[in-house]
Scaffold this active site. Structure first.
Site, PDB file in Angstrom:
ATOM      1  N   ASP A   8       0.864  -1.159   0.000  1.00 39.19           N
ATOM      2  CA  ASP A   8       0.000   0.000   0.000  1.00 39.19           C
ATOM      3  C   ASP A   8       0.920   1.234   0.000  1.00 39.19           C
ATOM      4  O   ASP A   8       2.129   1.102   0.222  1.00 39.19           O
ATOM      5  CB  ASP A   8      -0.871  -0.029   1.264  1.00 39.19           C
ATOM      6  CG  ASP A   8      -1.672   1.237   1.455  1.00 39.19           C
ATOM      7  OD1 ASP A   8      -2.395   1.632   0.523  1.00 39.19           O
ATOM      8  OD2 ASP A   8      -1.566   1.840   2.541  1.00 39.19           O
ATOM      9  N   ASP A  10      -0.241   5.126   1.051  1.00 37.05           N
ATOM     10  CA  ASP A  10      -0.538   6.030   2.165  1.00 37.05           C
ATOM     11  C   ASP A  10      -0.520   5.300   3.497  1.00 37.05           C
ATOM     12  O   ASP A  10      -1.224   4.299   3.675  1.00 37.05           O
ATOM     13  CB  ASP A  10      -1.919   6.681   1.968  1.00 37.05           C
ATOM     14  CG  ASP A  10      -1.860   7.918   1.086  1.00 37.05           C
ATOM     15  OD1 ASP A  10      -0.763   8.472   0.904  1.00 37.05           O
ATOM     16  OD2 ASP A  10      -2.912   8.339   0.593  1.00 37.05           O
TER      17      ASP A  10
END
Length: 206
Positions: A8, A10
């Site tokens: 991922d 953020d």
């Protein structure tokens, strides 16, 4: 790290929490919406999936566009998560990807703003019809790497992301920080620092 790793962005590689919080509060206030419930569920999910839960249907398109514009304007106001650069330098080239709930333009800008390298396989919100916690993004990234998702390790920071990785059949390492460790316990391993990632991956079943 030879095992395929799907990151991922953020909260996992890039610290954009302050920017995201500020923008959601600004937009919510403008429309008379309470931002606190939004901030409890927005991390790790696509804006277009979150906005309809809190704004009336006639406002959804304009609010999504407004948030996207503000985020892009402030894309360089981010920092790398501690240990992110060294982790990305340690993974085998061509054996890692990013899977994000943000747009390709925004997330590329944030990665660059944080001084992180951009992978060849980059799955963004634009590339999927269903966002996290649906596994579509992780399944697509694994396919583009030419591997089975079950052979991959997903690295996430949010409950929605952890759920997406598990639904894809991957092993999941959760990075506590954006969310408390107890909210990430469905992951295979929870770590406090990216510098623990290599050891965590080695502890996973093959």
């Amino acid at each position: 790290m030879d095992r395929p790793v799907l990151f991922d962005i953020d909260g996992t590689l890039v610290d954009s929490t302050q920017v995201v919080t500020t923008i959601w509060r600004e937009v919510a206030t403008r429309y008379g919406v309470d931002a606190d419930p939004i901030l409890k569920v927005c991390h790790g999910r696509r804006d277009e999936d979150v906005v309809p839960e809190f704004f009336s249907p006639d406002l959804v398109a304009s609010v999504v566009r407004e948030i996207a514009d503000l985020e892009l304007l402030q894309a360089d106001l981010v920092e790398p998560i501690r240990g992110a650069a060294s982790v990305l330098n340690s993974v085998t080239e061509g054996r890692w990807a990013v899977v994000t709930s943000g747009s390709r333009a925004l997330m590329t800008a944030r990665m660059r703003g944080a001084g992180l390298k951009i992978p060849t396989v980059f799955v963004a919100a634009d590339d999927v019809s269903q966002g996290k916690p649906h596994p579509e993004g992780y399944l697509l990234a694994a396919s583009q790497l030419g591997v089975d998702a079950m052979s991959c390790v997903v690295v996430e920071d949010s409950p929605a992301g952890v759920a997406a990785g598990k639904a894809a059949g991957a092993a999941v390492v959760a990075l506590a920080g954006t969310h408390a460790p107890e909210s990430l316990m469905t992951a295979d391993v929870v770590i406090e620092n990216l510098n623990e990632l290599a050891r965590a991956i080695k502890s996973l079943p093959a």
